[in-house]
Design a protein around this motif. Structure first.
Motif, PDB file in Angstrom:
ATOM      1  N   ASP A 136      37.696  28.409  49.977  1.00 34.70           N
ATOM      2  CA  ASP A 136      39.117  28.717  49.726  1.00 34.70           C
ATOM      3  C   ASP A 136      39.443  28.431  48.260  1.00 34.70           C
ATOM      4  O   ASP A 136      39.365  27.292  47.805  1.00 34.70           O
ATOM      5  CB  ASP A 136      39.967  27.843  50.661  1.00 34.70           C
ATOM      6  N   GLU A 137      39.818  29.466  47.506  1.00 30.49           N
ATOM      7  CA  GLU A 137      40.049  29.297  46.066  1.00 30.49           C
ATOM      8  C   GLU A 137      41.190  28.317  45.766  1.00 30.49           C
ATOM      9  O   GLU A 137      41.142  27.591  44.781  1.00 30.49           O
ATOM     10  CB  GLU A 137      40.356  30.639  45.400  1.00 30.49           C
ATOM     11  N   ALA A 158      41.553  36.645  44.828  1.00 29.59           N
ATOM     12  CA  ALA A 158      40.916  35.322  44.721  1.00 29.59           C
ATOM     13  C   ALA A 158      41.422  34.585  43.483  1.00 29.59           C
ATOM     14  O   ALA A 158      41.676  33.379  43.515  1.00 29.59           O
ATOM     15  CB  ALA A 158      39.394  35.476  44.649  1.00 29.59           C
ATOM     16  N   ALA A 193      39.687  25.055  46.162  1.00 31.08           N
ATOM     17  CA  ALA A 193      38.700  24.860  45.092  1.00 31.08           C
ATOM     18  C   ALA A 193      39.365  24.400  43.804  1.00 31.08           C
ATOM     19  O   ALA A 193      38.865  23.515  43.104  1.00 31.08           O
ATOM     20  CB  ALA A 193      37.919  26.151  44.848  1.00 31.08           C
ATOM     21  N   SER A 205      33.656  29.492  44.151  1.00 30.33           N
ATOM     22  CA  SER A 205      34.037  30.093  45.430  1.00 30.33           C
ATOM     23  C   SER A 205      33.184  31.338  45.636  1.00 30.33           C
ATOM     24  O   SER A 205      33.062  32.167  44.729  1.00 30.33           O
ATOM     25  CB  SER A 205      35.516  30.444  45.447  1.00 30.33           C
ATOM     26  N   ASN A 256      44.863  32.897  43.779  1.00 27.83           N
ATOM     27  CA  ASN A 256      44.865  31.682  44.599  1.00 27.83           C
ATOM     28  C   ASN A 256      44.633  30.408  43.784  1.00 27.83           C
ATOM     29  O   ASN A 256      44.881  29.309  44.271  1.00 27.83           O
ATOM     30  CB  ASN A 256      43.811  31.786  45.703  1.00 27.83           C
ATOM     31  N   TYR A 257      44.173  30.540  42.562  1.00 27.34           N
ATOM     32  CA  TYR A 257      44.032  29.383  41.673  1.00 27.34           C
ATOM     33  C   TYR A 257      45.381  28.907  41.121  1.00 27.34           C
ATOM     34  O   TYR A 257      45.489  27.785  40.628  1.00 27.34           O
ATOM     35  CB  TYR A 257      43.152  29.738  40.467  1.00 27.34           C
ATOM     36  N   CYS A 289      35.497  32.186  40.358  1.00 25.74           N
ATOM     37  CA  CYS A 289      35.687  32.975  41.577  1.00 25.74           C
ATOM     38  C   CYS A 289      35.444  34.451  41.296  1.00 25.74           C
ATOM     39  O   CYS A 289      35.258  34.866  40.154  1.00 25.74           O
ATOM     40  CB  CYS A 289      37.096  32.778  42.125  1.00 25.74           C
ATOM     41  N   THR A 341      36.933  33.540  35.587  1.00 27.39           N
ATOM     42  CA  THR A 341      37.159  34.531  36.642  1.00 27.39           C
ATOM     43  C   THR A 341      36.367  35.800  36.360  1.00 27.39           C
ATOM     44  O   THR A 341      36.390  36.332  35.252  1.00 27.39           O
ATOM     45  CB  THR A 341      38.656  34.863  36.759  1.00 27.39           C
TER      46      THR A 341
END
Length: 561
Positions: free
Chosen positions: A51-52, A79, A55, A26, A82-83, A74, A101
């Motif tokens: 968009d995470e 962000a 993703a 991302s 969002n995973y 990401c 990350t």
């Protein structure tokens, strides 16, 4: 060209040596070293998903098909969070994801610097392991990072679960080099299977029980079966004392199995269940969809419940009556019991008799039912899915309708995100699945699930042969079906999410081929050409909002009894 960050170089080389080549990135700034390094390296297949959340599920769809780890990466801050939906789904589905990350340096956290949060161990119990790497590029720092990278990736491969690698990056982020400055050591991890010797005395009692009891039920939930599993189960199904119930997510199907559980038992009386309940329940896999069978097995349990499965830290006591946990593969278990079958029993005959009765009623109902409802539409749609293709199913009502369908095609592989059973990510997962498969992939999904994950279409990798069938009934009918309480309409508006949306403008925005139908005649015509070659992915929207779908489904299920 490589990033000049040695930790990124080490990560890239270790991933290559472990044959992990797919990475979903991302866009961001803090993860610039990862973007530079992996997108410039031809060994890696890199995907850019903005968009995470999408993703994460996109990567899950790829890993679901290739059965190997997929990397997602990401930038720092929100962000990362969002995973989380995809991480939990992968954790419970046992799908290997490697979360890489990017983070701010530790000393910057909590001094009100942008995009800085507490990322270390942020996924806690929903990853197999979480490691915090260091920016130290001394010999000892490089050794430490490479040790942690090796260990964590090996756990991901062995346990088939997500892992988290958090990497702090200080500025400058964009510097490159033409030469690798590391040559990491690769640490292998050899998988060791739990084996039981067939001559061992420790389970002679269980072998004797298996032979003695005349009612044995094998219940298969969400899992990815071993190579010879289906063959073994076909042989077992010939035993008159054994019935095999399979759910869609078990990836095991065939005429010898009972693959439509709710069709058989939804309106079964307690008296009927007690006459048919097993003495021994043998479960394989997780997360059974049928609420009815969970209710019966908990309220009126078998004498013994055995569960087979590796790598469970906690006993999977779904029905609160577990008596034996076998921490081995299914294949190993059935080798132990291969000579303890073919008991004299009428157990299978009784279930077959019930099945014939239910199917007869099922067919008669559909002959007389004329409404263009979800139920009628989906049973027609399910029959139309091409052979030798992949079917992705939305959560909530779609997967439940499919479980009722009694004529499933054995050549179709079907999937659904039943790890946590959320609606988020169904579209993204299906698209990821289609990217990594040569087969045609069709997603059948409800309106709320589709609109919730519509960012999934913001994707440059969707194959032309990918298809979506969208059942639009105006919002969340599952709550009218599952609720036995009659609430005021004002309350139901908060359960249902009523809407007047259509997918037409979304498809226009992303240049998809779009068609909408609202009657049986046009639907049949559309489906007859829906899977033909196209220059664009296609979405067929089927409008069923005029009918009381929940009431029609209840009428159908009542009729089966």
């Amino acid at each position: 060209m490589y990033s000049n960050k040695k930790v990124v170089q080490s990560l890239g080389e270790i991933l290559k040596k472990k044959s992990i080549f797919n990475i979903v990135i991302s866009p961001g700034s803090r993860n610039a070293p990862i973007i530079i390094h992996f997108t410039q390296n031809k060994d890696f297949q890199s995907y850019s998903i903005v968009d995470e959340r999408c993703a994460g599920f996109f990567a899950l769809g790829i890993a679901q098909q290739i059965r190997k780890p997929v990397v997602i990466s990401c930038t720092s801050g929100s962000a990362v969070v969002n995973y989380y939906p995809a991480v939990t789904e992968a954790f419970y589905q046992k799908i290997p994801l490697i979360l890489v990350t990017a983070d701010r340096p530790k000393e910057i956290i909590d001094i009100f610097e942008g995009q800085s949060i507490h990322q270390e161990n942020i996924f806690q119990k929903h990853v197999e392991t979480s490691v915090q790497l260091t920016e130290d590029e001394s010999q000892s720092g490089i050794w430490y990072n490479e040790k942690l990278i090796n260990e964590s990736i090996n756990k991901c491969i062995l346990k088939n679960k997500p892992i988290h690698i958090n990497i702090p990056f200080s500025d400058p982020l964009y510097k490159t080099t033409n030469q690798l400055q590391v040559k990491p050591k690769i640490i292998k991890s050899i998988p060791v299977k739990n084996c039981f010797l067939e001559t061992s005395k420790s389970y002679k009692r269980e072998q004797s029980m298996w032979k003695k009891y005349k009612r044995k039920m094998i219940l298969l939930g969400l899992h990815y079966p071993e190579k010879n599993m289906e063959k073994i189960l076909r042989e077992l199904s010939l035993d008159p004392s054994i019935i095999i119930l399979t759910e869609t997510t078990s990836h095991v199907s065939g005429k010898l199995f009972f693959s439509n559980i709710d069709l058989l038992i939804f309106n079964m009386t307690v008296k009927e269940w007690i006459s048919l309940k097993p003495h021994i329940l043998l479960t394989i896999g997780i997360n059974i969809i049928s609420k009815k069978i969970k209710f019966f097995l908990r309220k009126y349990p078998p004498i013994y419940h055995w569960h087979i499965g590796e790598n469970y830290e906690n006993y999977p006591d779904t029905y609160y009556k577990l008596t034996t946990y076998w921490p081995i593969t299914s294949e190993s278990f059935f080798k132990i019991f291969k000579n303890y079958n073919l008991s004299a029993s009428d157990y299978r005959y009784k279930w077959e008799k019930l099945k014939k009765k239910r199917i007869k009623k099922h067919k008669f109902f559909f002959k007389k039912e004329k409404s263009f409802s979800d139920l009628k539409v989906l049973f027609f749609v399910f029959k139309s899915i091409p052979n030798n293709s992949i079917l992705q199913l939305g959560n909530s009502m779609i997967i439940r309708y499919y479980e009722l369908f009694n004529q499933k095609k054995c050549s179709i592989q079907s999937y659904c995100n039943r790890g946590t059973s959320g609606i988020d990510g169904c579209v993204s997962t299906a698209i990821g699945s289609s990217v990594s498969s040569k087969k045609v992939v069709t997603l059948i999904i409800g309106d709320i699930s589709f609109f919730y994950d519509s960012n999934a279409l913001w994707n440059n990798y969707v194959p032309k042969n990918f298809r979506i069938i969208l059942i639009n009934n105006g919002g969340g009918n599952i709550f009218r079906f599952i609720s036995k309480t009659k609430f005021p309409e004002k309350i139901f508006n908060f359960f249902e999410t009523k809407h007047i949306f259509s997918a037409e403008k979304i498809c226009e925005m992303y240049s998809w081929k779009y068609e909408k139908v609202s009657n049986q005649h046009t639907m049949k015509n559309s489906l007859s050409s829906f899977w033909k070659k196209s220059e664009r992915p296609c979405l067929l929207e089927i409008d069923t909002h005029k009918y009381k779908n929940a009431e029609i489904l209840k009428k159908y299920l009542s009729y089966l009894s």
